[in-house]
Design an enzyme around this catalytic site. Structure first.
Site, mmCIF file in Angstrom:
data_model
loop_
_atom_site.group_PDB
_atom_site.id
_atom_site.type_symbol
_atom_site.label_atom_id
_atom_site.label_comp_id
_atom_site.label_asym_id
_atom_site.label_seq_id
_atom_site.Cartn_x
_atom_site.Cartn_y
_atom_site.Cartn_z
ATOM 1 N N THR A 178 0.635 -1.103 0.067
ATOM 2 C CA THR A 178 0.155 -0.113 0.102
ATOM 3 C C THR A 178 0.728 1.271 -0.083
ATOM 4 O O THR A 178 1.920 1.261 0.493
ATOM 5 C CB THR A 178 -1.092 -0.010 1.183
ATOM 6 O OG1 THR A 178 -1.874 -1.167 0.999
ATOM 7 C CG2 THR A 178 -1.921 1.330 1.477
ATOM 8 N N VAL A 207 -13.083 -6.236 0.385
ATOM 9 C CA VAL A 207 -12.953 -4.703 0.457
ATOM 10 C C VAL A 207 -11.917 -4.398 1.259
ATOM 11 O O VAL A 207 -11.824 -4.725 2.625
ATOM 12 C CB VAL A 207 -14.315 -4.134 0.812
ATOM 13 C CG1 VAL A 207 -14.199 -2.548 0.741
ATOM 14 C CG2 VAL A 207 -15.372 -4.482 -0.197
ATOM 15 N N SER A 208 -11.054 -3.594 0.782
ATOM 16 C CA SER A 208 -9.805 -3.257 1.474
ATOM 17 C C SER A 208 -10.253 -1.806 2.515
ATOM 18 O O SER A 208 -10.961 -1.247 1.951
ATOM 19 C CB SER A 208 -8.604 -2.764 0.734
ATOM 20 O OG SER A 208 -7.721 -2.032 1.284
ATOM 21 N N THR A 227 -1.727 1.817 6.563
ATOM 22 C CA THR A 227 -1.451 0.648 5.772
ATOM 23 C C THR A 227 -1.364 -0.482 6.874
ATOM 24 O O THR A 227 -0.873 -0.283 7.747
ATOM 25 C CB THR A 227 -0.030 0.757 5.214
ATOM 26 O OG1 THR A 227 0.388 -0.369 4.483
ATOM 27 C CG2 THR A 227 1.220 1.158 5.859
HETATM 28 N N1 ASP Z 1 -4.355 -2.165 3.916
HETATM 29 C C1 ASP Z 1 -4.328 -2.969 2.784
HETATM 30 C C2 ASP Z 1 -5.446 -3.690 2.693
HETATM 31 O O1 ASP Z 1 -5.706 -4.453 3.811
HETATM 32 C C3 ASP Z 1 -3.046 -3.543 2.575
HETATM 33 C C4 ASP Z 1 -1.887 -2.790 3.177
HETATM 34 O O2 ASP Z 1 -1.897 -1.878 3.493
HETATM 35 O O3 ASP Z 1 -0.903 -3.469 2.941
HETATM 36 O O4 ASP Z 1 -5.969 -3.863 1.734
#
Ligand code: ASP
Length: 317
Positions: A178, A207-208, A227
């Protein structure tokens, strides 16, 4: 700088997760993050708005194949890439975003367009329609490295909880990804943007947090991009929680410290970057590493070597 103007501030991230495997990996990430921080800060210094800086920063990070957003996004369980991105303009306290969009280069561009629409968050089908409407050319964000990672993972029947933090040539080790950008401009306005390929290897339709106020939030007082494990970020409603705490009177560093301390007690796994209207820059993590870099106006710094177990947050004025 005239008396009414403030010193612009900027902080960006390229994910949080397990420590990077190689020293070479750290240096490459540092170089990429510092280069982008310098380029975007120049825009703020020239009088650019926080919103323009965030859009530009997100585009640059999406275009960097090392990070899990735009080009270089991780693959989901079915081998497809679905990306989510959001933009929150603190000046007008307005959120916009896309969820699980595919076949485009810069998901943040759709979030930018949607800022001025009455329907401001679109899912997969709606974002595909919008791409057609805006005549945005189709683009395949897949890289060889991400494809190889997915093939390796498939051999192990997707036993990992998440894909790599950054695309490293060695296929094991660090996880997550991310990107995010938070900016304060010379007018004192804040903006936050976040873009992701998701956790990687997830179920179709998952869903993110990245296109939710839990993962990306801003108002006139503070702005935050998160993130890490999206489900953990959602459960803490992390970005909005930090912004509300600052709005209710805590300093940014107190709000970060309290939110991350509580999250650590609950076993969460994530990181965040933040700015407040008074010019404070802050970051926090419960994961091993946060790939963050910032510009104070005087210095450029980063959080790459910050792997402490005890401290959950840091800040600089
Ligand atoms: N937060 C993101 C998700 O869960 C992934 C990430 O930040 O690495 O989709």
């Amino acid at each position: 700088m005239s008396a009414s103007k403030v010193q612009p501030k900027l902080i960006i991230h390229g994910g949080a997760g397990l420590s990077l495997k190689s020293k070479g990996g750290v240096e490459a990430v540092r170089k990429a993050l510092h280069g982008i921080v310098e380029e975007v800060y120049a825009l703020l210094q020239a009088g650019g708005s926080a919103k323009d800086a965030v859009i530009k920063g997100c585009q640059l990070l999406e275009d960097e194949p090392r990070f899990n957003a735009g080009t270089g996004s991780v693959l989901q369980s079915d081998g497809n890439i679905r990306m989510s991105a959001s933009l929150m303009d603190g000046a007008v306290q307005r959120f916009s975003g896309v969820i699980n969009a595919s076949r485009l280069k810069n998901p943040i561009a759709l979030a930018e367009f949607l800022q001025n629409e009455s329907d401001r968050v679109l899912s997969d089908y709606g974002s595909a329609e919008l791409l057609r409407e805006l005549k945005i050319p189709a683009y395949d964000p897949l890289t060889d490295l991400r494809l190889q990672e997915w093939i390796e993972e498939r051999k192990q029947n997707f036993s990992k909880a998440m894909a790599g933090t950054i695309a490293e040539p060695e296929l094991t080790g660090a996880r997550r990804g991310t990107i995010g950008v938070v900016a304060l401009d010379a007018e004192g306005q804040l903006c936050a943007g976040t873009s992701t390929g998701g956790k990687g290897l997830e179920r179709i339709g998952r869903v993110s947090d990245s296109a939710m106020p839990a993962g990306n939030y801003a108002n006139g007082r503070a702005a935050v991009s998160c993130t890490g494990i999206g489900e953990d970020i959602i459960d803490e409603c992390l970005a909005a929680r930090i912004v509300v705490r600052v709005t209710d009177g805590l300093s940014l560093s107190e709000a970060m410290e309290r939110s991350f301390r509580e999250s650590k007690e609950r076993g969460r796994d994530f990181g965040a970057i933040a700015l407040s209207a008074d010019g404070a820059i802050a970051w926090g993590k419960t994961s091993e590493i946060l790939l963050g870099a910032y510009h104070t106006g005087a210095i450029v710094g980063d959080t790459l070597e910050w792997t402490t177990e005890e401290e959950v947050s840091g800040s600089i004025e």
